[in-house]
Design a protein around this motif. Structure first.
Motif, PDB file in Angstrom:
ATOM      1  N   LEU A 194      -5.427   5.244   1.448  1.00  0.00           N
ATOM      2  CA  LEU A 194      -4.677   4.777   2.404  1.00  0.00           C
ATOM      3  C   LEU A 194      -5.655   4.490   3.300  1.00  0.00           C
ATOM      4  O   LEU A 194      -5.645   3.078   3.588  1.00  0.00           O
ATOM      5  CB  LEU A 194      -3.763   5.189   3.402  1.00  0.00           C
ATOM      6  CG  LEU A 194      -2.066   5.136   2.790  1.00  0.00           C
ATOM      7  CD1 LEU A 194      -1.560   5.396   3.050  1.00  0.00           C
ATOM      8  CD2 LEU A 194      -0.970   3.748   2.205  1.00  0.00           C
ATOM      9  N   GLY A 207      -6.515   0.832   1.064  1.00  0.00           N
ATOM     10  CA  GLY A 207      -5.487  -0.009   1.333  1.00  0.00           C
ATOM     11  C   GLY A 207      -5.634  -0.728   2.291  1.00  0.00           C
ATOM     12  O   GLY A 207      -7.168  -0.939   2.552  1.00  0.00           O
ATOM     13  N   ASP A 259       0.611  -1.558  -0.287  1.00  0.00           N
ATOM     14  CA  ASP A 259       0.121   0.251  -0.205  1.00  0.00           C
ATOM     15  C   ASP A 259       0.888   1.416   0.037  1.00  0.00           C
ATOM     16  O   ASP A 259       0.832   2.261  -0.196  1.00  0.00           O
ATOM     17  CB  ASP A 259      -1.156  -0.235   1.090  1.00  0.00           C
ATOM     18  CG  ASP A 259      -2.228  -0.621   0.959  1.00  0.00           C
ATOM     19  OD1 ASP A 259      -2.410  -1.178   0.020  1.00  0.00           O
ATOM     20  OD2 ASP A 259      -2.853  -1.496   1.849  1.00  0.00           O
ATOM     21  N   TRP A 301      -5.381  -0.087   8.119  1.00  0.00           N
ATOM     22  CA  TRP A 301      -5.067   1.653   7.146  1.00  0.00           C
ATOM     23  C   TRP A 301      -6.305   1.838   8.127  1.00  0.00           C
ATOM     24  O   TRP A 301      -6.061   3.491   9.231  1.00  0.00           O
ATOM     25  CB  TRP A 301      -4.877   1.988   6.490  1.00  0.00           C
ATOM     26  CG  TRP A 301      -3.812   1.778   5.202  1.00  0.00           C
ATOM     27  CD1 TRP A 301      -3.457   0.836   4.626  1.00  0.00           C
ATOM     28  CD2 TRP A 301      -2.243   2.049   5.944  1.00  0.00           C
ATOM     29  NE1 TRP A 301      -1.520   0.794   5.002  1.00  0.00           N
ATOM     30  CE2 TRP A 301      -1.762   1.291   5.400  1.00  0.00           C
ATOM     31  CE3 TRP A 301      -1.842   3.286   6.483  1.00  0.00           C
ATOM     32  CZ2 TRP A 301      -0.112   1.724   5.307  1.00  0.00           C
ATOM     33  CZ3 TRP A 301      -0.727   3.919   7.206  1.00  0.00           C
ATOM     34  CH2 TRP A 301       0.522   2.524   6.093  1.00  0.00           C
TER      35      TRP A 301
END
Length: 353
Positions: free
Chosen positions: A288, A292, A44, A296
């Protein structure tokens, strides 16, 4: 003909003075197992954060946190690592006890930021009489691969809970996959320890039939052995929604903190790239969390006080604090840079000769 030659020369001159394209610098981040959470976190960062800092980031698998500390310290090209808090602390404690090798490895390492809690799983056979973590004493335990954060966590947690090291004769250091196979086939292992942020791919990928073969042990925070464990680790909940093929209800468990770590780099070019990486991390934090790994969403963009002997990397800390304070607006372009008996804990960390 003269005009043609003149035009050609002028064009050549323009090309000679044209600015050269700046190639992205190639860095590596060391993570953990290819089936774990760490490598997805690294990927990521490579996808959503590194490009804006002109970094081509390669997320590499590893045996885990203890190996990551060593590779970050000594392997060329490794500029970032994901490290468990108890592994980092163990190196600090051993260094403070006089181990020169541990001191040489850990002293120049720096924290970029804390990330999230990683769950600690203890897996037994479905027909096992054990139901709680405090019942693993004297069991045949696969602690995790030697050199991994999982092995260090298993050994540390065992020592905290029971006041003695994990018996060497009953400890093994196989991969998760090998250990699980032995757990359910030849039954030469009683407990398999796994450390991975949920949802952990290893457990997510298990089929519904797995429930007939294995189960996860629960953590009892009220048990006498739990008080010492909670001084280093954190109470957590393993959610059934993450593992519908394995769990029918949420499970009380334990977790360890994950950190994004670097080296105290002094070279201006490296420092500049890492500073830009921190700025990009702040600016792309929402991406993120939205795109992700689910972990996160548990990360806070913050730099809390660290434990004694821990230090933030100053260049990245300044960028993140500026971003938190609102001095760097989201969307602002990131500018390109120009021989004695060796204790079990030390053996796991690879500090024995």
């Amino acid at each position: 003909m003269k005009n043609l030659i003149l035009s050609t020369l002028l064009m050549a001159g323009m090309l000679c003075h044209a600015p050269a394209a700046v190639a992205a610098v190639e860095y590596k981040i060391v993570t953990a197992s290819a089936r774990g959470t760490y490598i997805k976190i690294g990927q990521d960062l490579a996808q959503f954060v590194a490009p804006s800092a002109d970094i081509k980031l390669d997320a590499q698998p590893s045996a885990g946190s203890a190996e990551n500390v060593r590779r970050l310290r000594y392997e060329p090209g490794v500029k970032l690592a994901l490290v468990q808090s108890d592994v980092y602390q163990s190196f600090l404690d051993i260094a403070a006890g006089g181990n020169a090798e541990a001191r040489a490895m850990i002293r120049p390492l720096r924290v970029i930021m804390p990330l999230y809690n990683e769950e600690i799983y203890f897996i037994v056979r479905a027909d096992s009489e054990r139901n709680f973590i405090h019942e693993i004493k004297n069991a045949r335990i696969n602690a995790g691969e030697s050199g991994s954060g999982t092995a260090l966590t298993s050994a540390t947690l065992y020592r905290l809970m029971f006041g003695e090291p994990m018996p060497d004769a009953k400890a093994s250091f196989l991969s998760n996959e090998e250990a699980l196979a032995k757990l359910v086939t030849d039954k030469t292992i009683d407990v398999v320890a796994v450390v991975a942020g949920q949802p952990a791919k290893l457990l997510v990928d298990m089929k519904p039939e797995s429930r007939k073969l294995i189960k996860l042990l629960k953590f009892d925070p009220n048990h006498a052995s739990s008080e010492a464990a909670l001084k280093t680790y954190f109470a957590a909940t393993v959610r059934a929604s993450n593992y519908p093929n394995l769990l029918t209800a949420d499970l009380p468990g334990l977790a360890v903190k994950a950190f994004l770590v670097t080296y105290d780099f002094q070279l201006k070019d490296t420092e500049s790239h890492l500073r830009n990486l921190a700025r990009s991390l702040c600016q792309n934090f929402q991406s993120l969390q939205e795109k992700g790994h689910p972990k996160w969403r548990e990360v806070e963009l913050a730099l809390p006080d660290l434990g004694r002997g821990w230090f933030y990397y100053a260049p990245t800390a300044r960028e993140i604090r500026a971003c938190i304070a609102g001095e760097t607006k989201p969307g602002t372009p990131v500018k390109s840079p120009a021989v004695k008996a060796c204790p079990q804990q030390e053996r796991i960390l690879g500090l024995c000769k």
